[in-house]
Design a protein around this motif. Structure first.
Motif, mmCIF file in Angstrom:
data_model
loop_
_atom_site.group_PDB
_atom_site.id
_atom_site.type_symbol
_atom_site.label_atom_id
_atom_site.label_comp_id
_atom_site.label_asym_id
_atom_site.label_seq_id
_atom_site.Cartn_x
_atom_site.Cartn_y
_atom_site.Cartn_z
ATOM 1 N N THR A 75 10.850 6.473 3.610
ATOM 2 C CA THR A 75 10.261 6.928 5.045
ATOM 3 C C THR A 75 9.034 6.170 5.471
ATOM 4 N N GLY A 76 8.739 4.916 4.809
ATOM 5 C CA GLY A 76 7.652 4.104 5.477
ATOM 6 C C GLY A 76 6.513 4.524 4.851
ATOM 7 N N ASP A 77 6.343 5.441 3.668
ATOM 8 C CA ASP A 77 4.920 5.573 2.982
ATOM 9 C C ASP A 77 4.947 4.835 1.852
ATOM 10 N N LEU A 78 4.294 3.821 1.810
ATOM 11 C CA LEU A 78 4.066 2.892 0.767
ATOM 12 C C LEU A 78 2.836 3.395 -0.247
ATOM 13 N N GLY A 79 2.310 4.658 -0.138
ATOM 14 C CA GLY A 79 1.325 4.989 -1.008
ATOM 15 C C GLY A 79 -0.217 4.689 -0.478
ATOM 16 N N GLU A 80 -1.217 4.782 -1.515
ATOM 17 C CA GLU A 80 -2.477 4.733 -1.111
ATOM 18 C C GLU A 80 -3.127 3.666 -1.947
ATOM 19 N N THR A 84 -9.054 0.840 -2.323
ATOM 20 C CA THR A 84 -9.982 0.937 -0.864
ATOM 21 C C THR A 84 -9.550 2.517 -0.393
ATOM 22 N N ARG A 85 -8.604 3.054 -1.136
ATOM 23 C CA ARG A 85 -8.231 4.668 -0.514
ATOM 24 C C ARG A 85 -7.646 4.415 0.887
ATOM 25 N N SER A 90 -0.699 0.341 6.216
ATOM 26 C CA SER A 90 -1.545 -0.129 7.209
ATOM 27 C C SER A 90 -2.359 -1.621 6.710
ATOM 28 N N LEU A 91 -2.602 -1.623 5.352
ATOM 29 C CA LEU A 91 -2.950 -2.562 4.648
ATOM 30 C C LEU A 91 -2.272 -3.977 4.796
ATOM 31 N N LEU A 92 -1.016 -3.825 4.887
ATOM 32 C CA LEU A 92 0.140 -4.856 4.752
ATOM 33 C C LEU A 92 0.307 -5.256 6.443
ATOM 34 N N GLY A 262 -4.344 -13.117 4.207
ATOM 35 C CA GLY A 262 -2.942 -12.891 4.099
ATOM 36 C C GLY A 262 -2.429 -12.087 3.014
ATOM 37 N N ILE A 263 -1.185 -11.665 2.858
ATOM 38 C CA ILE A 263 -0.686 -10.610 1.859
ATOM 39 C C ILE A 263 -0.591 -11.454 0.484
ATOM 40 N N GLY A 264 -0.612 -12.874 0.454
ATOM 41 C CA GLY A 264 -0.651 -13.680 -0.543
ATOM 42 C C GLY A 264 -2.105 -13.424 -1.430
ATOM 43 N N ALA A 265 -3.169 -13.515 -0.808
ATOM 44 C CA ALA A 265 -4.475 -13.395 -1.470
ATOM 45 C C ALA A 265 -4.474 -11.890 -1.739
ATOM 46 N N MET A 266 -4.016 -10.997 -0.825
ATOM 47 C CA MET A 266 -4.292 -9.760 -1.108
ATOM 48 C C MET A 266 -3.306 -9.137 -2.635
ATOM 49 N N LEU A 267 -2.052 -10.020 -2.716
ATOM 50 C CA LEU A 267 -1.439 -9.838 -3.983
ATOM 51 C C LEU A 267 -2.469 -9.993 -5.394
#
Length: 315
Positions: A75-80, A84-85, A90-92, A262-267
């Motif tokens: 449903t598009g909800d990837l959690g929290e 960062t809560r 949104s983070l992605l 980017g998402i790589g650094a975030m990973l």
């Protein structure tokens, strides 16, 4: 053709489902727990620890936790995020543009320099062929992180041609900031693509149908384009697609070296902080990228060579 695409989409959906379970299970099988990170090493009472576990559903059975997470993903909800809560989706979305620009830039470098250099080397031979063979060997041997450090030292610190950190703002500034990261990311893949393209072109150049076409007086330019390069592109397409898909995963090292958001650094940060929801979401995105790229490659086969058949069905 349409039935083939539908079957592949179904296989992709099954792959994502199985991968989602493996990703979810792997995170919980890894050493450490989310609550240990949340308390930051402080000594807390059993009541507080129980409250934390209840808040994040850590006391629920494993399969129930997986189902709740998968239902949210659908449903598009990837959690929290635990750190960062904030909403993971949104983070992605805030990080994807940087990674997308970086991988597209690197993909262009791979296609332009890898395929073009390999094709010219295979067609012409001589000194340029030797240079491509030597350059591809060196490029493949250089690790991505070392290439990033070398490029920063030479073209930023010493020559001052390119900025080092950040992704920039605006098209021109962004391209200037991402040039060194894109080159570092694309270098090993471009070397592999150039070598394989060169080999494929050399093999096709020695094929019997090429000799027959030349004997019939067909101009070399036409033979090179229609008989050699076009036929050589089938194996090259596979290698290019696989390497472009791998760029998203390889971007983690480059983004960390150049401090890109980017998402790589975030990973990398999320794995270190045991931020389950973020790691699971990014890993699922990587699997989806590989699946989609492989589907595109299979469809491109029909564009390059209409004789290709899919499951007994003519393209």
């Amino acid at each position: 053709m349409l039935r083939f695409v539908i079957r592949r989409l179904g296989a992709l959906a099954a792959t994502l489902l199985i991968s989602s379970f493996l990703i979810f299970a792997a995170m919980y099988a890894a050493p450490g727990t989310p609550e240990s990170f949340l308390v930051q090493g402080r000594t807390v009472s059993p009541e507080v620890l129980a409250s934390i576990r209840a808040q994040y559903g850590l006391d629920d059975p494993f399969l129930l936790r997986y189902w709740n997470w998968l239902s949210g993903v659908l449903t598009g909800d990837l959690g929290e995020s635990l750190t960062t809560r904030q909403d993971v989706a949104s983070l992605l979305l805030s990080r994807i543009p940087t990674t997308l620009w970086l991988t597209l830039y690197a993909a262009v470098i791979i296609v332009v320099f890898g395929v073009l250099a390999g094709a010219i080397a295979g067609l012409r031979g001589g000194a340029f062929d030797t240079a491509v063979l030597l350059g591809s060997s060196v490029g493949f041997a250089i690790p991505t992180f070392f290439a990033a450090v070398l490029l920063m030292s030479m073209f930023s610190v010493t020559l001052g041609w390119f900025p080092v950190f950040g992704a920039g703002a605006g098209f021109a500034d962004r391209m200037a900031h991402l040039t060194l990261p894109a080159v570092a990311l694309a270098l090993p893949a471009a070397a592999v693509v150039a070598r394989i393209t060169r080999t494929a072109v050399v093999e096709e150049r020695g094929a019997e149908h090429v000799s027959v076409a030349l004997a019939r007086g067909v101009p070399w330019r036409v033979v090179a384009r229609r008989h050699i390069v076009r036929n050589a592109m089938l194996p090259v397409t596979t290698i290019v697609g696989v390497n472009i898909a791998a760029l998203v995963a390889g971007a983690a090292v480059v983004e960390h070296a150049f401090t890109l958001d980017g998402i790589g650094a975030m990973l990398i940060n999320s794995v270190q902080q045991k931020d389950f929801a973020v790691v699971q979401a990014i890993a699922l995105v990587l699997v989806a990228v590989f699946g989609v790229v492989n589907l595109v490659i299979d469809v491109l086969y029909a564009v390059i060579d209409p004789r290709v058949q899919f499951g007994g069905e003519s393209a």
